[in-house]
Design a protein around this motif. Structure first.
Motif, PDB file in Angstrom:
ATOM      1  N   TYR A 150      41.843  33.135  48.679  1.00  0.00           N
ATOM      2  CA  TYR A 150      42.993  33.214  49.570  1.00  0.00           C
ATOM      3  C   TYR A 150      44.174  33.775  48.813  1.00  0.00           C
ATOM      4  O   TYR A 150      44.258  33.641  47.586  1.00  0.00           O
ATOM      5  N   LYS A 151      45.058  34.424  49.550  1.00  0.00           N
ATOM      6  CA  LYS A 151      46.233  34.965  48.879  1.00  0.00           C
ATOM      7  C   LYS A 151      47.432  34.111  49.230  1.00  0.00           C
ATOM      8  O   LYS A 151      47.654  33.781  50.387  1.00  0.00           O
ATOM      9  N   THR A 152      48.188  33.760  48.240  1.00  0.00           N
ATOM     10  CA  THR A 152      49.320  32.880  48.502  1.00  0.00           C
ATOM     11  C   THR A 152      50.449  33.136  47.526  1.00  0.00           C
ATOM     12  O   THR A 152      50.227  33.597  46.406  1.00  0.00           O
ATOM     13  N   LYS A 153      51.646  32.823  47.994  1.00  0.00           N
ATOM     14  CA  LYS A 153      52.812  32.923  47.123  1.00  0.00           C
ATOM     15  C   LYS A 153      52.786  31.700  46.223  1.00  0.00           C
ATOM     16  O   LYS A 153      52.704  30.568  46.698  1.00  0.00           O
ATOM     17  N   THR A 154      52.826  31.928  44.957  1.00  0.00           N
ATOM     18  CA  THR A 154      52.713  30.782  44.059  1.00  0.00           C
ATOM     19  C   THR A 154      53.469  31.053  42.772  1.00  0.00           C
ATOM     20  O   THR A 154      53.708  32.204  42.407  1.00  0.00           O
ATOM     21  N   GLU A 189      52.787  36.749  45.076  1.00  0.00           N
ATOM     22  CA  GLU A 189      51.623  36.642  45.945  1.00  0.00           C
ATOM     23  C   GLU A 189      50.384  36.932  45.094  1.00  0.00           C
ATOM     24  O   GLU A 189      50.309  37.971  44.442  1.00  0.00           O
ATOM     25  N   GLN A 190      49.478  36.013  45.112  1.00  0.00           N
ATOM     26  CA  GLN A 190      48.302  36.171  44.248  1.00  0.00           C
ATOM     27  C   GLN A 190      47.038  35.781  44.993  1.00  0.00           C
ATOM     28  O   GLN A 190      47.049  34.839  45.788  1.00  0.00           O
ATOM     29  N   TRP A 191      45.975  36.465  44.672  1.00  0.00           N
ATOM     30  CA  TRP A 191      44.665  36.009  45.138  1.00  0.00           C
ATOM     31  C   TRP A 191      44.253  34.825  44.299  1.00  0.00           C
ATOM     32  O   TRP A 191      44.424  34.833  43.078  1.00  0.00           O
ATOM     33  N   PHE A 420      43.467  34.680  40.558  1.00  0.00           N
ATOM     34  CA  PHE A 420      42.417  35.688  40.412  1.00  0.00           C
ATOM     35  C   PHE A 420      42.957  37.122  40.466  1.00  0.00           C
ATOM     36  O   PHE A 420      42.202  38.077  40.373  1.00  0.00           O
ATOM     37  N   SER A 421      44.273  37.292  40.650  1.00  0.00           N
ATOM     38  CA  SER A 421      44.856  38.640  40.721  1.00  0.00           C
ATOM     39  C   SER A 421      45.395  39.076  39.372  1.00  0.00           C
ATOM     40  O   SER A 421      45.952  38.266  38.636  1.00  0.00           O
TER      41      SER A 421
END
Length: 812
Positions: A150-154, A189-191, A420-421
């Motif tokens: 999933y991609k999320t701002k973190t 934003e990162q996977w 994972f990005s």
RNA sequence: GCCCGGGUGGCGGAAUUGGUAUACGCGCUCGACUUAAGAUCGAGUUCCGUAAGGAAUGUGAGUUCGAGUCUCACCCCGGGCACCA
């Protein structure tokens, strides 16, 4: 007899092994399958390291021994070739990573072949090959389809030098594992891959595998399970509740305030209603500016601020208690909020002292220990001031109190989801497309669409500039032809993801690809996987225990759940080699200029000498310092083995006298046993030593029986395969099978027994192994008569080992 | 702070269930061969002592006929985790 010419012999046999392809594994071969694996190397520009040789030679010895035992061995090799060094090299020189990688791989291959390692080259793989990373991308899509990607701002760890986001596992002491630069926190934003969903199984299943203890413990520490309770505290005069995690619900009556992490989602909301709203917000801002380092190394002086005007209710005693925001509570662990019990927790105690908060004692040590009011008591004990639970034992009351206040018993893990990005070039493109139109219909509002499997691989395009940007965008973002595409769902214009995968992606499943490396329909066929997996024995460095090993176990478990692999664990057994340090004990590194090149050693002493030396250098799992002059010792051993040819008995003749024969036979059987067992336990140093002892004995003889000589070569062959095969060929002995020992011949007829008097060894006598006790003692008394100066008080006889007399000492 | 390893000659290190401590190798010393050096071969090499003998496996205690090995306390080195509630 010609002199020992290692170059001639080693080239000859390496050519022969390559031509005949005898180390190519096939499913059809006879014998039980045996899958031996070493970590495939990153083909760096520096070439092979002597550390590679240590690990690979050890498993090569295991592989050669097991083939000789009739096993069907798979021992493959490949290249883990994505990664930053190639990209940084491209930045410096303009040489494309594809080109430098090819050159480095060629160099590595040449070096490896010069060592006589029995790899199956027909299965060579390369993670940067589109026919390989097609399947890495395919596997990512399977994670995505199951909601595990999933991609999320973190908030991520950001290395300002490498301009790259890092996984938690890649941060060491708050610095970038690779370059040592202190990391910063950045919101991006990162996977992500949801490894935390597998935390419990990754932890529990460690019990089902045979890993070196240290590796198991490190993984356990990293996953970090902690049992405790989740308890809700209502916020007074609102409908809100704050959930905390605690391992000590038994101290609930002593909770005198709550603390929220600055990242906690409720903080902003509560701050709006606070009397000191501005102060709270500015505290949060100040914390955000702080790097992780400042947050943890400020001499442990705690900071924080009360959210004034808002109280929480302790569910145990209904008292209203203040709420604080403080950065000693971590946002990413547990619920991001704690109940503070200053009387029984050191951190809460420090904070309470500083802010003048009440300290209620609710646990008293059961017996013996006194309470010291300058320090909190964190142990177990008897409850006091705890309502109906008073006088109960803290150990027994944890779950009861949790239940009484409507809490939940649960396990929390330290493990976080895997970032994972990577905003970089030299990696597998993440096969996702973003469509603005579809985003409108997407509940998440993101509009991500997976690239259809039929369109894989998403090939890494050629770029002009490799330079990543400070905003953290990948160099791929500058290539319109790559970015602009059509949406696989609606067919409208869409944009490709420009992030690539981390270098751990390709290595998370490579051992599966080895089983079926040329398959273009599947990542590996079920049939091949069923035959070869799991890996029977995996050897690698300790530095990969919490990164690669954990990640690949996670991937494997997911694939197992999907029915794509036949076993729940990828590796049945894991061992680890110690580092090879430079002479003097420092780490070998290019910058220190103290590296040793295997090429030089192979050239000067030969591959067999290098192999033998690295096995003899010290205990396999411990770090050892290199010592070039000791390599000469291994070379001398091989030269003496070479010279021994002159003493081999011609066929049919037996010149060695009978008595020497029987003691030689004993030694031979002992050596077969010792070398075989030592190889299985990777005690290579003592295995080599046993071979040296055998050779020393041979040299004392006038002539060496052919059968004995053959056994010596059979045992030597896994360690020094070139010279052993050459000698076997010249003298027409067959060394293709592993020798057997006769357990009855391990012990000779005569044995040496030490005679102790009052605990001191005085003489050593030779006895027949079957000597009866009275005879043995008689002989011992005669031999040790000089020391038997008083009446015997006690006699201990352990046949074959010791005779111990205790006599009354004369008092002068 | 917590959790793993480890501490034995000048050096790398051996040592089954507690049973001959220092295997094997490096280095060093002496000798042979050599014009010489190197290589090779032979002898020696834990420490003290001419010897008889004594001492020694990080320190201190304990169990035992006997401890590198087992028990307790402590010191040092390497690694992992660490404000993880």
């Amino acid at each position: 007899m010609a002199a020992y010419d290692h170059k001639k012999i080693e080239q000859k046999w390496q050519r022969k092994w390559e031509e005949t392809g005898i180390y190519t594994a096939t499913k059809k071969a006879q014998g039980e399958k045996n899958y031996l694996l070493i970590e495939f190397p990153y083909p760096s520009g520096e070439g092979l390291h002597v550390g590679h040789v240590r690990s690979w030679t050890a498993l090569d010895i295991v592989a050669r021994k097991r083939r000789a035992e009739g096993k069907n061995v798979l021992y493959p090799i490949g290249w883990d070739a994505f990664g930053l060094p190639a990209e940084n090299y491209a930045l410096k020189t303009g040489i494309h990573p594809t080109v430098s990688t090819r050159q480095n791989v060629d160099n590595f291959r040449r070096q490896i072949k010069s060592l006589g390692l029995s790899f199956d080259w027909s299965r060579e793989i390369n993670t940067t090959d589109p026919s390989y990373y097609k399947w890495t991308q395919w596997l990512f899509l399977q994670f995505y389809k199951k909601g595990l990607a999933y991609k999320t701002k973190t908030l991520i760890n950001w290395c300002p030098k490498d301009k790259i986001g890092l996984a938690n596992e890649e941060v060491v002491d708050n610095c970038c594992e690779r370059c040592g630069t202190p990391v910063e926190k950045r919101e991006k934003e990162q996977w992500m891959l949801a490894i935390t969903k597998y935390a419990k199984r990754l932890y529990d299943d460690l019990d089902t595998v045979d890993y070196i203890e240290r590796a198991k413990v490190q993984q356990q520490n990293w996953i970090g399970p902690s049992e405790g309770a989740e308890i809700s505290f209502l916020v007074a005069r609102t409908t809100l509740a704050i959930k905390v995690f605690t391992t000590r619900p038994d101290t609930l009556f002593g909770a005198t305030y709550l603390v929220l992490a600055p990242e906690h989602l409720l903080v902003k909301e509560l701050a709006q209603q606070a009397e000191n709203k501005d102060e709270v917000l500015s505290y949060m801002k100040a914390v955000q500016k702080k790097s992780e380092i400042d947050r943890t190394t400020e001499g442990k002086e705690k900071t924080g601020i009360e959210i004034k005007g808002i109280k929480a209710i302790n569910p145990a005693n209904k008292e209203e208690i203040p709420i604080y925001v403080a950065d000693y509570v971590l946002g990413g662990y547990g619920t991001g909020a704690i109940m503070a019990v200053p009387a029984h927790d050191e951190r809460d105690f420090d904070f309470a002292k500083k802010f003048g908060l009440p300290i209620y004692i609710v646990i008293e040590p059961t017996a013996g220990q006194s309470i010291d009011d300058t320090k909190p008591y964190a142990g177990e004990g008897t409850l006091v001031n705890s309502g109906e639970f008073t006088r109960m034992e803290s150990r027994e009351v944890k779950k009861k109190i949790t239940e009484a206040v409507g809490g939940k018993w649960t396990t929390t893990y330290k493990l976080r989801d895997w970032v994972f990005s990577r905003q970089r070039y030299w990696g597998e493109p993440i096969p996702m497309v973003k469509c603005a139109k579809c985003a409108l219909r997407d509940p998440s509002g993101q509009g991500w669409q997976p690239v259809p499997e039929s369109e894989l691989p998403v090939v890494l395009p050629q770029v002009e500039k490799y330079q990543p940007t400070d905003t953290g965008e990948s160099p791929l973002a500058n290539i319109p032809e790559f970015i602009n595409t059509t949406c696989p769902r609606c067919g409208g214009p869409a944009m490709r993801e420009t992030d690539v995968m981390p270098n751990w992606a390709g290595s998370s499943w490579y051992y599966l690809r080895y089983c079926d490396p040329h398959n273009d329909k599947e990542f590996a066929s079920k049939k091949q996987l069923a035959f070869w997996t799991p890996v029977d024995w995996y050897n690698g460095g300790m530095e990969h225990t919490v990164l690669h090993l954990l990640y690949s176990r996670f991937w494997h478990k997911f694939l197992y759940d999907e029915g794509l692999v036949p076993t729940p664990e990828p590796y049945a057994k894991r061992t680890s080699h110690g580092l090879i340090l430079a002479e003097g004990g420092e780490k070998m590194s290019k910058s220190r200029g103290n590296t040793v090149s295997p090429d030089d050693i192979v050239e000067r002493y030969g591959a067999d000498s290098l192999r033998l030396y690295e096995m003899f250098i010290g205990p396999f799992d411990q770090p050892v310092a290199w010592n070039t002059s000791a390599v000469a010792g291994s070379r001398r051993f091989l030269e003496r083995a070479w010279k021994l040819q002159e003493k081999i008995e011609t066929k049919g003749s037996t010149l060695t006298p009978g008595s020497s024969r029987s003691s030689l036979e004993t030694l031979l059987h002992q050596t077969i046993k010792k070398v075989g067992e030592d190889i299985e336990h990777l005690k290579m140093n003592t295995a080599v030593s046993a071979l040296m002892i055998l050779l020393n004995e041979f040299e004392k003889l006038e002539t060496v029986p052919r059968a004995s000589y053959r056994i010596f070569l059979q045992l030597l062959a896994p360690f020094a395969p070139h010279i052993a095969h050459e000698l076997a060929e010249v003298h027409e002995v067959d060394i293709s099978l592993w020798p057997m020992y006769d357990a009855k011949k391990i012990n000779g007829l005569m044995t040496k027994v030490a005679v102790q008097v009052n605990g001191k060894v005085r003489v050593i006598i030779e006895l027949s192994r079957e000597a009866p006790e009275d005879m043995a003692l008689k002989k011992a008394r005669t031999a040790a008569g000089k020391w038997l100066t008083g009446p015997e008080k006690r006699v201990v006889y352990v046949p074959g080992k010791i005779i111990s007399f205790v006599v009354e000492e004369k008092v002068p």
